[in-house]
Scaffold this active site. Sequence first.
Site, PDB file in Angstrom:
ATOM      1  CD  GLN A   8      -5.253   0.133   2.302  1.00 30.97           C
ATOM      2  OE1 GLN A   8      -6.449  -0.053   2.421  1.00 30.97           O
ATOM      3  NE2 GLN A   8      -4.743   1.341   2.406  1.00 30.97           N
ATOM      4  CG  ASP A  16       1.175  -2.224  -3.342  1.00 32.08           C
ATOM      5  OD1 ASP A  16       0.654  -1.137  -3.612  1.00 32.08           O
ATOM      6  OD2 ASP A  16       1.816  -2.441  -2.286  1.00 32.08           O
ATOM      7  N   GLY A  60      -3.224   3.497  -3.599  1.00 32.81           N
ATOM      8  CA  GLY A  60      -3.474   4.044  -4.928  1.00 32.81           C
ATOM      9  C   GLY A  60      -3.706   2.954  -5.945  1.00 32.81           C
ATOM     10  CG  HIS A  61      -6.891   1.414  -7.489  1.00 30.91           C
ATOM     11  ND1 HIS A  61      -6.291   0.494  -6.649  1.00 30.91           N
ATOM     12  CD2 HIS A  61      -8.219   1.331  -7.235  1.00 30.91           C
ATOM     13  CE1 HIS A  61      -7.232  -0.098  -5.923  1.00 30.91           C
ATOM     14  NE2 HIS A  61      -8.403   0.395  -6.255  1.00 30.91           N
ATOM     15  CE  LYS A  69      -6.666  -3.382  -4.028  1.00 32.62           C
ATOM     16  NZ  LYS A  69      -5.227  -3.678  -3.770  1.00 32.62           N
TER      17      LYS A  69
END
Length: 434
Positions: free
Chosen positions: A226, A13, A40-41, A16
């Site tokens: 991650q 988080d 998730g991004h 990225k």
Amino acid sequence: MASVVVVGTQWGDEGKGKIVDLLTNHADYIVRFQGGNNAGHTLVVEGKKYVFHIIPSGILYEDKVCMIGNGVIVDPGVLLSEMEELSSQGLPVTPERLMLSENAHLIMPYHQMLDQAREAALSKGKKIGTTGRGIGPCYMDKVGRVGIKAGDLLDGKQFLEKLRNNIEEKNFYLTKQYNAEPASFEKIQAQFEAYAEKLAPFVNNVSVVLDKARKAERNILFEGAQGTQLDIDHGTYPFVTSSNTVAGNACIGSGFGPAHIDEVIGILKAYTTRVGEGPFPSELPEGDTVGDALQKKGGEFGATTGRRRRCGWLDMVVANDAVRLNGLTGLAITKLDVLSGQSTLKIGTHYDVEGKRYDCMPGNIRQTALAQPVYDEMPGWSEDISAVRDYDDLPQQAKDYVDRIENMSGVAPMIVSVGPDRAETLLLRNPFEK
């Protein structure tokens, strides 16, 4: 040409997605090399929000090739849903723009059923905080040599043989050990035959295509999911994910030779967050004024689960572990703007564990839980920095904070993010330009 790896330095988080999106503008190929749809991004482009779970965020660029490497575990339903969502937004996903490694393992419905049953069976305090999406059980099958790969979708006979063997074993555990409902062979067969028809054109040998791209001197960007402290080997085990999140896995998870990596960029949030269970030495407890301010201003909710992220001060023990484990050549400091308005900032320099100094994360999880960060304090700044577009225009206190991170880590910042939008980013050095 250059090959650049982007990794998270904390517990994920870190932002990225935004940094990968920025660097994608300079890349030709974008490769996701590990993890699954448990991460998730989130990107904000011209005020529009996009959330990706499996597809590399570079798919927003029409002239890029995106790849899902063999180190990724793929839920076909989630992948197809993302593809359909993009197409509905005017971004059609074609085999020319997206490739799925034939060696990527598939998350099966029984993996999700086992994941949820195992977590539910754990007592309070023992729970890992899994997302329940089947990540762990899928990786267990991969290591146990009984997994089903994307390439198996192209061979109906082999797929059914593997499915039949797995269903028999998994249903034994589901019904006998966890007293849960069994998985249906017929239902999964029909479901995955439909998936196979849609995904077959996208399945390819990613390693071969990447090698050709390298020889053609194309720019390649590798993105992980991650963060370093969630690495199965090097993180706060057992409160980790089920794959290697460090930069070394970029090569293993895509079939790319390690001698060909040129840069490794670590994404470092200007403070620290963590989702789920596990030790978090610099955590500010819920209800703490600063912690709550960071959580609210930073919008700290998981992109995949929506869970509230735990917030704390910047922890340089965690950051320096990431420098060492990933061989970082540059930092991307994100969410610096969230610290605006804090009169005093704290940076954890080392830990005190039962009277002993630690400059790295203890390997013993009991000791990690007892770790007390020792802080240095710095003056903060009050100005809103989201409109700053030149690093020199930042408040002096903000520049001092960034300088302190560089001095303590030994790694220079390449990128500084001052807001969520693509435009709210300061590029100090482009890793694709030598």
